[in-house]
Design a protein around this motif. Structure first.
Motif, PDB file in Angstrom:
ATOM      1  N   MET A  34       0.845  -1.163   0.000  1.00  0.00           N
ATOM      2  CA  MET A  34       0.000   0.000   0.000  1.00  0.00           C
ATOM      3  C   MET A  34       0.903   1.243   0.000  1.00  0.00           C
ATOM      4  O   MET A  34       1.915   1.278   0.695  1.00  0.00           O
ATOM      5  CB  MET A  34      -0.885   0.009   1.261  1.00  0.00           C
ATOM      6  CG  MET A  34      -1.930   1.063   1.182  1.00  0.00           C
ATOM      7  SD  MET A  34      -3.078   1.204   2.596  1.00  0.00           S
ATOM      8  CE  MET A  34      -3.502  -0.433   3.027  1.00  0.00           C
ATOM      9  N   VAL A  35       0.505   2.267  -0.738  1.00  0.00           N
ATOM     10  CA  VAL A  35       1.286   3.499  -0.825  1.00  0.00           C
ATOM     11  C   VAL A  35       0.482   4.675  -0.278  1.00  0.00           C
ATOM     12  O   VAL A  35      -0.750   4.672  -0.319  1.00  0.00           O
ATOM     13  CB  VAL A  35       1.745   3.795  -2.272  1.00  0.00           C
ATOM     14  CG1 VAL A  35       2.699   2.724  -2.772  1.00  0.00           C
ATOM     15  CG2 VAL A  35       0.578   3.949  -3.212  1.00  0.00           C
ATOM     16  N   ASP A  36       1.204   5.682   0.217  1.00  0.00           N
ATOM     17  CA  ASP A  36       0.536   6.883   0.734  1.00  0.00           C
ATOM     18  C   ASP A  36       0.288   7.872  -0.404  1.00  0.00           C
ATOM     19  O   ASP A  36       0.567   7.579  -1.569  1.00  0.00           O
ATOM     20  CB  ASP A  36       1.339   7.499   1.879  1.00  0.00           C
ATOM     21  CG  ASP A  36       2.692   8.063   1.456  1.00  0.00           C
ATOM     22  OD1 ASP A  36       2.969   8.176   0.240  1.00  0.00           O
ATOM     23  OD2 ASP A  36       3.482   8.408   2.348  1.00  0.00           O
ATOM     24  N   ARG A  37      -0.177   9.068  -0.062  1.00  0.00           N
ATOM     25  CA  ARG A  37      -0.518  10.045  -1.099  1.00  0.00           C
ATOM     26  C   ARG A  37       0.704  10.559  -1.854  1.00  0.00           C
ATOM     27  O   ARG A  37       0.587  11.182  -2.900  1.00  0.00           O
ATOM     28  CB  ARG A  37      -1.302  11.200  -0.496  1.00  0.00           C
ATOM     29  CG  ARG A  37      -0.539  11.987   0.519  1.00  0.00           C
ATOM     30  CD  ARG A  37      -1.347  13.151   1.057  1.00  0.00           C
ATOM     31  NE  ARG A  37      -0.731  13.606   2.288  1.00  0.00           N
ATOM     32  CZ  ARG A  37      -1.376  13.907   3.371  1.00  0.00           C
ATOM     33  NH1 ARG A  37      -2.680  13.828   3.403  1.00  0.00           N
ATOM     34  NH2 ARG A  37      -0.734  14.299   4.435  1.00  0.00           N
ATOM     35  N   ASN A  38       1.902  10.297  -1.325  1.00  0.00           N
ATOM     36  CA  ASN A  38       3.137  10.662  -2.018  1.00  0.00           C
ATOM     37  C   ASN A  38       3.703   9.512  -2.843  1.00  0.00           C
ATOM     38  O   ASN A  38       4.795   9.629  -3.397  1.00  0.00           O
ATOM     39  CB  ASN A  38       4.184  11.126  -1.006  1.00  0.00           C
ATOM     40  CG  ASN A  38       3.753  12.371  -0.277  1.00  0.00           C
ATOM     41  OD1 ASN A  38       3.237  13.306  -0.886  1.00  0.00           O
ATOM     42  ND2 ASN A  38       3.937  12.386   1.026  1.00  0.00           N
ATOM     43  N   GLY A  39       2.978   8.398  -2.877  1.00  0.00           N
ATOM     44  CA  GLY A  39       3.410   7.240  -3.653  1.00  0.00           C
ATOM     45  C   GLY A  39       4.450   6.386  -2.969  1.00  0.00           C
ATOM     46  O   GLY A  39       5.103   5.570  -3.610  1.00  0.00           O
TER      47      GLY A  39
END
Length: 180
Positions: free
Chosen positions: A1-6
């Motif tokens: 899973m990645v955050d909003r910054n990838g």
């Protein structure tokens, strides 16, 4: 899973700068109370080092890296008074974080208490404690006084914010006693 910054969590942690936030020092303070037919007593240590050199205080000290704060409390109690207790024998009183509570730096303390039989405990001042002894707790409508022999101190003359911690511990002790 990645955050909003990838970034994955692993990528995020690789670039995380833990020095970006100032960290408080973490300490533990311990209220050891004894009850008998003559009332309640509190175990205090006389500080052998600055700050508050020569003032009476609760046993306690700084947490070591990787140490649970309950373990800090048990370790400091033994180092300063010779009393050996397990971390799970200590009851939480509260967390004390008022800015300026310790003149050295930003310090947060987690306070614990235990009720013991003073006649079964041999107290020995050690480590950075210049002395250790039991004080009778005398509660008047306006103040709390602590007395050991001829020595008498107002609770507000304890080191750091230990007057607040002791007041809270006495309240916890009263609640524990009325529930039991």
């Amino acid at each position: 899973m990645v955050d909003r910054n990838g970034l994955t969590e692993e990528e995020y942690l690789q670039s995380y700068n833990s020095d970006a936030w100032k960290k408080p020092s973490l300490t533990a303070d311990i209220c050891i109370i004894s009850k008998d037919d003559n009332g309640e007593k509190i175990l205090l240590i006389k500080r052998g080092n600055h700050p508050c050199l020569g003032k009476w205080a609760l046993p306690g000290g700084f947490s070591n890296e990787g140490e649970r704060i309950e373990e800090t409390a048990a370790r400091e109690l033994q180092e300063e008074t010779g009393i050996k207790m397990q971390a799970d024998e200590l009851l939480l009183v509260g967390v004390y974080s008022k800015p300026g509570r310790d003149p050295r730096d930003w310090t947060v303390s987690v306070a614990y208490m235990a009720v013991v039989d003073a006649s079964e405990i041999e107290v020995l001042a050690a480590d950075d404690a210049a002395d250790a002894k039991w004080f009778d707790i005398i509660i008047d409508p306006d103040t709390i006084t602590l007395r050991s022999g001829e020595e008498q101190i107002d609770i507000n003359n304890l080191a750091f914010d230990h007057n607040e911690i002791l007041s809270d511990a006495i309240g916890c002790n009263d609640a524990i006693g009325s529930a039991g």
